[in-house]
Design an enzyme around this catalytic site. Structure first.
Site, PDB file in Angstrom:
ATOM      1  CG  ASP A  30      16.024 -63.297 -33.710  1.00 15.62           C
ATOM      2  OD1 ASP A  30      14.955 -63.723 -33.236  1.00 15.62           O
ATOM      3  OD2 ASP A  30      16.546 -62.361 -33.120  1.00 15.62           O
ATOM      4  N   GLY A  35      12.066 -61.496 -30.790  1.00 17.05           N
ATOM      5  CA  GLY A  35      12.834 -60.433 -31.690  1.00 17.05           C
ATOM      6  C   GLY A  35      11.735 -59.708 -32.331  1.00 17.05           C
ATOM      7  CG  PHE A  71      23.581 -60.506 -29.392  1.00 17.39           C
ATOM      8  CD1 PHE A  71      23.603 -59.547 -28.270  1.00 17.39           C
ATOM      9  CD2 PHE A  71      23.989 -60.300 -30.450  1.00 17.39           C
ATOM     10  CE1 PHE A  71      24.588 -58.635 -28.399  1.00 17.39           C
ATOM     11  CE2 PHE A  71      24.842 -59.095 -30.935  1.00 17.39           C
ATOM     12  CZ  PHE A  71      25.202 -58.234 -29.899  1.00 17.39           C
ATOM     13  CB  ALA A  72      20.087 -66.534 -30.142  1.00 23.20           C
ATOM     14  CE1 TYR A 139      20.108 -64.903 -19.339  1.00 25.16           C
ATOM     15  CE2 TYR A 139      20.780 -63.593 -17.252  1.00 25.16           C
ATOM     16  CZ  TYR A 139      20.620 -63.698 -18.700  1.00 25.16           C
ATOM     17  OH  TYR A 139      21.082 -62.755 -19.623  1.00 25.16           O
ATOM     18  CG  LEU A 188      13.987 -49.428 -12.822  1.00 25.58           C
ATOM     19  CD1 LEU A 188      12.705 -49.847 -12.146  1.00 25.58           C
ATOM     20  CD2 LEU A 188      14.987 -48.779 -12.126  1.00 25.58           C
ATOM     21  CG  PHE A 206      10.643 -55.483  -6.150  1.00 27.24           C
ATOM     22  CD1 PHE A 206       9.238 -55.870  -5.691  1.00 27.24           C
ATOM     23  CD2 PHE A 206      10.942 -55.167  -7.521  1.00 27.24           C
ATOM     24  CE1 PHE A 206       8.481 -56.356  -6.684  1.00 27.24           C
ATOM     25  CE2 PHE A 206       9.780 -55.727  -8.504  1.00 27.24           C
ATOM     26  CZ  PHE A 206       8.641 -56.241  -8.082  1.00 27.24           C
ATOM     27  N   GLY A 283      17.104 -62.704  -3.542  1.00 31.44           N
ATOM     28  CA  GLY A 283      18.153 -63.027  -4.728  1.00 31.44           C
ATOM     29  C   GLY A 283      18.706 -61.536  -5.182  1.00 31.44           C
TER      30      GLY A 283
HETATM   31  N1  LIG Z   1      19.191 -57.053 -21.488  1.00 30.71           N
HETATM   32  C1  LIG Z   1      20.098 -57.148 -20.506  1.00 30.71           C
HETATM   33  O1  LIG Z   1      20.251 -56.181 -19.685  1.00 30.71           O
HETATM   34  C2  LIG Z   1      21.118 -58.250 -20.541  1.00 30.71           C
HETATM   35  C3  LIG Z   1      22.075 -58.271 -19.448  1.00 30.71           C
HETATM   36  C4  LIG Z   1      23.113 -59.445 -19.630  1.00 30.71           C
HETATM   37  C5  LIG Z   1      23.116 -60.121 -20.520  1.00 30.71           C
HETATM   38  N2  LIG Z   1      22.174 -60.072 -21.753  1.00 30.71           N
HETATM   39  C6  LIG Z   1      22.125 -61.098 -22.707  1.00 30.71           C
HETATM   40  O2  LIG Z   1      22.173 -60.503 -23.886  1.00 30.71           O
HETATM   41  C7  LIG Z   1      21.480 -61.152 -24.986  1.00 30.71           C
HETATM   42  C8  LIG Z   1      20.415 -60.326 -25.515  1.00 30.71           C
HETATM   43  O3  LIG Z   1      19.544 -59.670 -24.741  1.00 30.71           O
HETATM   44  P1  LIG Z   1      18.386 -58.794 -25.086  1.00 30.71           P
HETATM   45  O4  LIG Z   1      18.078 -58.120 -23.834  1.00 30.71           O
HETATM   46  O5  LIG Z   1      18.690 -58.350 -26.266  1.00 30.71           O
HETATM   47  O6  LIG Z   1      17.258 -59.970 -25.369  1.00 30.71           O
HETATM   48  P2  LIG Z   1      15.976 -60.219 -26.283  1.00 30.71           P
HETATM   49  O7  LIG Z   1      15.265 -61.368 -26.005  1.00 30.71           O
HETATM   50  O8  LIG Z   1      15.607 -58.797 -26.682  1.00 30.71           O
HETATM   51  O9  LIG Z   1      16.961 -60.845 -27.613  1.00 30.71           O
HETATM   52  C9  LIG Z   1      17.128 -62.223 -27.801  1.00 30.71           C
HETATM   53  C10 LIG Z   1      16.902 -62.474 -29.331  1.00 30.71           C
HETATM   54  O10 LIG Z   1      17.311 -63.973 -29.551  1.00 30.71           O
HETATM   55  C11 LIG Z   1      16.319 -64.655 -30.194  1.00 30.71           C
HETATM   56  N3  LIG Z   1      16.277 -65.941 -29.668  1.00 30.71           N
HETATM   57  C12 LIG Z   1      16.121 -66.628 -28.608  1.00 30.71           C
HETATM   58  N4  LIG Z   1      16.246 -67.882 -28.584  1.00 30.71           N
HETATM   59  C13 LIG Z   1      16.736 -68.126 -30.032  1.00 30.71           C
HETATM   60  C14 LIG Z   1      17.148 -69.451 -30.552  1.00 30.71           C
HETATM   61  N5  LIG Z   1      17.442 -70.409 -29.831  1.00 30.71           N
HETATM   62  N6  LIG Z   1      17.438 -69.199 -31.788  1.00 30.71           N
HETATM   63  C15 LIG Z   1      17.329 -68.125 -32.467  1.00 30.71           C
HETATM   64  N7  LIG Z   1      17.031 -67.075 -32.066  1.00 30.71           N
HETATM   65  C16 LIG Z   1      16.838 -66.987 -30.764  1.00 30.71           C
HETATM   66  C17 LIG Z   1      15.071 -63.881 -29.750  1.00 30.71           C
HETATM   67  O11 LIG Z   1      14.034 -63.825 -30.722  1.00 30.71           O
HETATM   68  C18 LIG Z   1      15.337 -62.429 -29.634  1.00 30.71           C
HETATM   69  O12 LIG Z   1      15.342 -61.538 -30.781  1.00 30.71           O
HETATM   70  C19 LIG Z   1      20.938 -62.323 -24.311  1.00 30.71           C
HETATM   71  O13 LIG Z   1      21.980 -63.491 -24.522  1.00 30.71           O
HETATM   72  C20 LIG Z   1      21.017 -62.097 -22.895  1.00 30.71           C
HETATM   73  O14 LIG Z   1      21.041 -63.019 -22.045  1.00 30.71           O
HETATM   74  C21 LIG Z   1      21.083 -59.220 -21.836  1.00 30.71           C
END
Ligand SMILES: NC(=O)c1ccc[n+]([C@@H]2O[C@H](COP(=O)([O-])OP(=O)(O)OC[C@H]3O[C@@H](n4cnc5c(N)ncnc54)[C@H](O)[C@@H]3O)[C@@H](O)[C@H]2O)c1
Length: 328
Positions: A30, A35, A71-72, A139, A188, A206, A283
């Site tokens: 990370d 994070g 996840f990143a 996105y 939300l 909204f 949207g």
């Molecule tokens: N939260 C949701 O409702 C949701 C819904 C659909 C998909 N997602 C996907 O799930 C994943 C996690 O979402 P989240 O809500 O935990 O997001 P978050 O922002 O809390 O976690 C993302 C993490 O990735 C790290 N990060 C970002 N870019 C990076 C990089 N280039 N290299 C290393 N680390 C990096 C950030 O520091 C963070 O810790 C994401 O890929 C997001 O697109 C989330």
């Protein structure tokens, strides 16, 4: 060892916790751009970015990695509209770097955080995996490109993958150890709970003239612990022989409207949630709920926190006990 990119973030940290509780050896990668170190609860961290190829090569050379949960990503829809380049760099180039590092290192199991945003405005609900993927913002486009890269790399290099298309992640660790802490916060439930405690401004709903029973938008809130569980099941299935580039919805089919979430939050917290009704946002489809039928049938996943009150109770515990979120 399982490499978890973005493991210091919201969903990643809950997955790291669950993997460790089941005895897996986990390494978090990370860059801490979003994070929190404290969310790791002592898990090993290599700090750096997926955009740094030399760093990735070192990580794969120095650790014996069997599988990756990725996840990143940057994940703010509005920001992706204003600054699409950042999203293509981070989410697409970063993922490609990681996939190439996996192929070079002989890693063949990969779980990817995809999203319901890849469907755009679906033709019907509940959304099933065979519906067209037509994102309506950068996105969602970046996530769809990643799914396609996974399909192509599987054919070319035998990198097997499961893409999990999450609906709205919600809630917190039921034991209150970790939870959601985003800045800015756009989700939300933290906004509703923040409004209830007075730490955030009154909520804006909204639009209340959508074709839904109470006029507000309906979304599918899936508990973060249930999302984490799906990653464990996906890894187990691949270790047990599941192959290909697979994709599954992680929805519960049980949507809740914005006004229902507000009412449920008032019941759970015993406080009133101040809000006003504003105009619709461009949207925003009226209803977005996902069918979990495929992942239930193929991986045995079932949401354990099926009721919005149960989801809110865990989120409330976190926000009440840790109003400032993580310290580091
Ligand atoms: N939260 C949701 O409702 C949701 C819904 C659909 C998909 N997602 C996907 O799930 C994943 C996690 O979402 P989240 O809500 O935990 O997001 P978050 O922002 O809390 O976690 C993302 C993490 O990735 C790290 N990060 C970002 N870019 C990076 C990089 N280039 N290299 C290393 N680390 C990096 C950030 O520091 C963070 O810790 C994401 O890929 C997001 O697109 C989330």
């Amino acid at each position: 060892m399982i490499l978890v990119t973005g493991g210091a973030g919201y969903i990643g940290s809950h997955t790291v916790l669950q993997l460790r509780e089941r005895g897996a050896e986990v390494l978090v990668l990370d860059d801490l751009s979003e994070g929190h170190r404290d969310a790791l609860l002592g898990a090993d961290l290599v700090e750096g970015s997926t955009m740094d190829r030399a760093f990735l090569e070192r990580v794969f050379a120095e650790h014996s990695i069997d599988a990756v949960c990725h996840f990143a990503a940057r994940c703010y829809v509005g920001e992706s509209v204003r600054d699409p380049g950042q999203y293509y760099r981070n989410n697409v180039v970063g993922t490609l770097n990681l996939l190439e590092a996996c192929v070079a290192a002989g890693v063949t199991r990969f779980v990817f955080s995809s999203t319901c945003a890849t469907y755009g405005e679906p033709p019907a609900v509940p959304i099933v995996e065979t519906m067209p993927q037509a994102p309506i913002n950068p996105y969602g486009e970046t996530k769809l490109v990643c799914e396609r890269m996974l399909r192509d790399l599987q054919r070319a290099h035998g990198l097997h993958s499961v893409s999990l298309r999450y609906f709205n992640a919600a809630g917190a660790d039921p034991e209150g150890r970790i939870g959601e802490d985003h800045d800015p916060e756009t989700h939300l439930i933290p906004l509703v709970l923040g409004a209830a405690t007075g730490r955030r401004p009154a909520l804006t709903v909204f639009g209340d003239d959508y074709p839904t029973p109470d006029g507000s938008c309906i979304r599918d809130y899936v508990h973060v612990t249930d999302l984490a569980e799906a990653h464990v099941l996906a890894l187990e299935a691949m270790a047990g022989g599941l192959t290909g580039a697979r994709a599954f919805n992680l929805g519960s089919e049980a949507g809740n409207s914005v006004l229902e979430v507000i009412r449920a939050a008032e019941q759970v917290t015993g406080r009133s949630v101040p809000y006003s009704v504003g105009p619709r946002r461009a949207g925003d489809p009226p209803v977005l709920v996902g069918s979990p039928a495929k992942i239930t049938a193929e991986l045995g996943w079932r949401p354990r926190f099926a009721d919005i009150h149960a989801v809110l109770e865990t989120a409330w515990r976190w926000h009440r006990d840790r109003p400032d979120g993580f310290v580091a």
